[in-house]
Write a protein that holds these residues in place. Structure first.
Motif, short mmCIF file in Angstrom:
data_model
loop_
_atom_site.label_atom_id
_atom_site.label_comp_id
_atom_site.label_asym_id
_atom_site.label_seq_id
_atom_site.Cartn_x
_atom_site.Cartn_y
_atom_site.Cartn_z
N LEU A 1 0.82 -1.22 0.00
CA LEU A 1 0.00 0.00 0.00
C LEU A 1 0.85 1.27 0.00
N LEU B 1 20.11 6.36 1.03
CA LEU B 1 19.18 6.00 -0.02
C LEU B 1 18.63 4.67 0.46
N ILE C 1 15.23 2.17 2.04
CA ILE C 1 13.82 1.91 2.19
C ILE C 1 13.59 1.71 3.69
N ALA C 2 12.82 2.61 4.28
CA ALA C 2 12.61 2.59 5.73
C ALA C 2 11.57 1.55 6.10
N VAL D 1 7.58 -0.51 4.65
CA VAL D 1 6.51 -0.68 3.67
C VAL D 1 5.22 -0.95 4.41
N ILE E 1 1.74 -2.98 4.06
CA ILE E 1 1.23 -4.09 3.25
C ILE E 1 -0.18 -4.48 3.69
N GLY F 1 -3.13 -0.56 6.20
CA GLY F 1 -2.41 -1.84 6.16
C GLY F 1 -1.52 -2.01 7.36
N LYS F 2 -0.61 -2.98 7.24
CA LYS F 2 0.31 -3.28 8.33
C LYS F 2 1.69 -2.76 7.92
N THR F 3 2.39 -2.12 8.86
CA THR F 3 3.69 -1.54 8.50
C THR F 3 4.83 -2.51 8.83
N LEU F 4 5.67 -2.77 7.83
CA LEU F 4 6.86 -3.59 8.03
C LEU F 4 8.06 -2.67 8.01
N SER F 5 8.86 -2.73 9.05
CA SER F 5 10.06 -1.91 9.10
C SER F 5 11.16 -2.64 8.34
N LEU F 6 11.80 -1.99 7.39
CA LEU F 6 12.85 -2.66 6.61
C LEU F 6 14.24 -2.07 6.89
N ASN F 7 14.33 -0.73 6.82
CA ASN F 7 15.61 -0.04 7.04
C ASN F 7 16.77 -0.67 6.27
N LEU F 8 16.58 -0.83 4.97
CA LEU F 8 17.61 -1.42 4.12
C LEU F 8 18.12 -0.39 3.14
N SER F 9 19.42 -0.45 2.88
CA SER F 9 19.97 0.41 1.84
C SER F 9 19.49 -0.13 0.51
N LEU F 10 19.22 0.76 -0.43
CA LEU F 10 18.81 0.28 -1.75
C LEU F 10 19.98 -0.38 -2.47
N GLU G 1 21.81 -2.54 -0.78
CA GLU G 1 22.09 -3.57 0.22
C GLU G 1 22.68 -4.84 -0.39
N LYS G 2 22.13 -5.25 -1.53
CA LYS G 2 22.58 -6.50 -2.15
C LYS G 2 24.05 -6.39 -2.58
#
Lengths: 113, 263
Positions: A27, A105, A107-108, A110, A112, B48-57, B59-60
């Motif tokens: 979302l 840069l 992604i904090a 999402v 869903i 919706g439900k919030t998922l915290s990710l805190n990942l660098s784009l 990251e891979k």
């Protein structure tokens, strides 16, 4: 132009996270964009709609938090605002400031469903 | 794929050592599930439900670069990522470094180019072990390409691994390859303000080398201004000035490498 591939990665990560949580839709995406990251927020927003098409994130909203650049002066032992990569401390003019923030840069989170 | 310029969006045409590799651009593949998921979560913003990710784009790539770094350390290799604009003299600089280190340190090279293996051929002729990566439309090397190229080299016979990046001062700045030192070149035939024009790259380097110093007078190179600009942006970097062609200034650079390898 490079903002398209940034958003592709962001949407890919959001969709992967949503799938592993068993969700069927993304979302909203929340990004943190540093002022020295090289990415232009307007261009990111433009790319976002295109990149979301035909994915679980289609129709999702995009929220961006801008992170101002900050340097750290080891002499003054304090932070200072910096506008670019020239990390001169405005108090003592020591040129060896360390960039602490501004290149984010990320992604904090999402949202869903 | 590059976040800087959107390159490589078209195809997977990266070739390593003459073989084509599927360069994993993990685009999400949708697998249809036989049932719908209905989550009834408390309302936050969009319902919706919030998922915290805190990942660098990135990251891979960062993760793969750390794997490379650990692997290279275990092999006791000193790894350099050499970056510059096209035509700053990366290949000649690397060739002369290898030739002059012969008998002291053994050097191997991974060369990245959009097309042709001319640079690799130039190094091979000098007897230097080389693996070529032809990136096609991708304007920088990433950690995955370097891992695959390194697998084609006999690393146990090397002390120093030099990665010659694609000539480009923009995109390679954000891609850690797992190197120990990032070495940025600035030739005297370029503008003295290059460091100010491309600060992310110059800022990210631990070593800055002014190349083609033999041509400084002919190019009207303002040495003082160039060094001033380098010191402003790359203030933490070790600076060398040299001419790979005449050998002038090479000794300090070679001694520095030997010292770094021993450390």
């Amino acid at each position: 132009m490079h903002e398209v591939s940034i958003m592709e990665d962001a949407v890919r990560m959001a969709v992967e996270a949503a799938k592993s949580a068993g969700a069927s839709r993304v979302l909203a995406l929340r990004l943190r964009v540093g002022t020295l990251s090289g990415a232009v927020p307007e261009a990111l927003r433009f790319a976002f709609d295109v990149v979301c098409r035909d994915t679980m994130a289609e129709g999702a909203s995009l929220e961006m938090e801008s992170v101002p650049a900050a340097g750290w002066c080891p002499v003054c032992r304090a932070e200072f605002q910096c506008a670019d990569f020239i990390n001169e401390c405005p108090r003592c003019h020591n040129p060896n400031g360390e960039l602490r923030r501004g290149r984010e840069l990320e992604i904090a989170s999402v949202e869903i469903a | 794929m590059c976040k800087e310029c959107g390159c490589g969006l078209g195809g997977d045409d990266v070739k390593i050592g003459g073989h084509s590799h599927d360069h994993g651009h993990d685009h999400g593949h949708d697998h249809a599930h036989g049932h719908e998921h209905h989550h009834h979560e408390p309302d936050h913003g969009h319902g919706g439900k919030t998922l915290s990710l805190n990942l660098s784009l990135l990251e891979k790539n960062d993760r793969l670069a750390e794997q490379n770094r650990g692997f290279f350390r275990a092999k006791k290799l000193l790894v350099l990522n050499v970056v510059s604009s096209p035509g700053s003299g990366k290949t000649t600089f690397i060739r002369e470094t290898a030739v002059k280190l012969a008998g002291r340190l053994r050097l191997g090279v991974i060369v990245g180019d959009l097309a042709t293996d001319n640079d690799a051929a130039k190094l091979r002729t000098a007897g230097i072990p080389v693996v070529q990566i032809t990136t096609g439309t991708v304007c920088h090397l990433d950690a995955d390409m370097v891992a695959k190229a390194a697998a084609q080299m006999d690393l146990d016979k090397l002390d120093v691994l030099v990665i010659e990046n694609v000539g480009n001062l923009v995109c390679p700045a954000d891609y850690d390859l797992g190197e120990d030192l990032r070495v940025v070149l600035l030739s005297v035939t370029e503008g003295e303000d290059k460091p100010l024009k491309y600060p992310p790259m110059f800022h990210s380097a631990q070593v800055a080398v002014v190349t083609k110093s033999d041509m400084a007078a002919a190019a009207g190179f303002n040495r003082k201004l160039a060094l001033q600009n380098l010191e402003r942006v790359s203030h933490h970097a070790r600076i060398f000035e040299l001419s790979a062609k005449t050998g002038d200034g090479m000794k300090a650079w070679l001694d520095f490498l030997a010292e770094q390898r021993a450390a």
